[in-house]
Design a protein around this motif. Sequence first.
Motif, PDB file in Angstrom:
ATOM      1  N   ASP A 174       0.968  -1.062  -0.140  1.00 22.98           N
ATOM      2  CA  ASP A 174      -0.039   0.049   0.098  1.00 22.98           C
ATOM      3  C   ASP A 174       0.914   1.475  -0.098  1.00 22.98           C
ATOM      4  N   ALA A 175       1.848   1.256   0.672  1.00 26.95           N
ATOM      5  CA  ALA A 175       2.883   2.585   0.812  1.00 26.95           C
ATOM      6  C   ALA A 175       3.449   2.703  -0.634  1.00 26.95           C
ATOM      7  N   VAL A 176       3.666   1.615  -1.376  1.00 22.24           N
ATOM      8  CA  VAL A 176       4.351   1.968  -2.719  1.00 22.24           C
ATOM      9  C   VAL A 176       3.278   2.298  -3.713  1.00 22.24           C
ATOM     10  N   LYS A 177       2.130   1.716  -3.471  1.00 24.71           N
ATOM     11  CA  LYS A 177       0.913   2.252  -4.311  1.00 24.71           C
ATOM     12  C   LYS A 177       0.746   3.680  -4.146  1.00 24.71           C
ATOM     13  N   ALA A 178       0.765   4.172  -2.884  1.00 22.07           N
ATOM     14  CA  ALA A 178       0.517   5.491  -2.438  1.00 22.07           C
ATOM     15  C   ALA A 178       1.658   6.636  -2.980  1.00 22.07           C
ATOM     16  N   ILE A 179       2.773   5.951  -2.995  1.00 19.58           N
ATOM     17  CA  ILE A 179       3.874   6.939  -3.624  1.00 19.58           C
ATOM     18  C   ILE A 179       3.591   6.925  -5.001  1.00 19.58           C
ATOM     19  N   ILE A 180       3.347   5.955  -5.726  1.00 20.64           N
ATOM     20  CA  ILE A 180       3.141   5.919  -7.315  1.00 20.64           C
ATOM     21  C   ILE A 180       2.248   7.018  -7.425  1.00 20.64           C
TER      22      ILE A 180
END
Length: 324
Positions: free
Chosen positions: A258-264
């Motif tokens: 989820d953190a990576v998705k938010a950054i993307i």
Amino acid sequence: MAYSCQLMQESPLLGFPRLRFIHLFVLLLVGLFQISSGIVGQVSKSVREKALLSCDYKFCSEEQSIHRIYWQKHDKMVLSVISGVPEVWPEYKNRTVYDIANNYSFSLLGLILSDRGTYTCVVQRYEGGSYVVKHLTTVELSVRADFPTPNITESGNPSADIKRITCFASGGFPKPRLSWLENGRELNGINTTISQDPESELYTISSQLDFNTTYDHFIDCFIEYGDAHVSQNFTWEKPPEDPPDEKQTIPFAWAGSDAVKAIIIFFIAITVIAVIAAIAIIIFCITVKFRKHRRCFRRRNEASRETNKNLYIGPVEAAAEQTV
């Protein structure tokens, strides 16, 4: 028993009819003693090992001439010692070691499964003109063939989330028993089979087990045979969950948490805003430049008209005359 008597007659001391009768009488007594005395000793060995069977009778070496020692298995002779001279029967030759000094014991070398059984040692002593039974010892010899380490293989999936494994071992004796264990708890196996080769007498055993694949397992296949056992373990780790549908994911191979998705998403939003801002700036610059150019063009036109107004071309008549 008749076979034993016939073989015993080959001994020099049994050449007389009376001695033959005495020996037959002794063998009959041995049978009665076996029934009444039970098993005195027990020896357990594996195939190809050596078994030491002791008569457990102590004597002085000077007394050999007045003793007779007979070792027999059930109703068949193994060896005899008369006047200190041992004689081994054909079935046991070249693999029998007799030790008079060690309590009339003998060793069987290179054990085979058929060697198992009950062995009896009879000690006779010459007293009062005849031989009388002075000692009787019975030893039970157990022979086993060791099973190799079991082999566990996967045998397919009977249904969704259910896997089947098979445990197999062959070449052992005596008759085995197979158990499936997990954390000390016995599981219910299926399709358990035990077969025995009629010639070698060796056993083969196999069993299957079904288990749920949605969680981890640490399973043991445990095979017991006689007083020995072998085992093999099987470990199952729950497989990772399948990734979501690619159509619903961000088109980046490393987009996972989820953190990576938010950054993307954040960077995509920034990029979109930057593009929109750039387009807006370009449009604004084009608009400003166009307006500026329009004002310059307008001023140029106005200046041109003013210049034309200020030009003097003379009277109309003069101009007409000149043209004529």
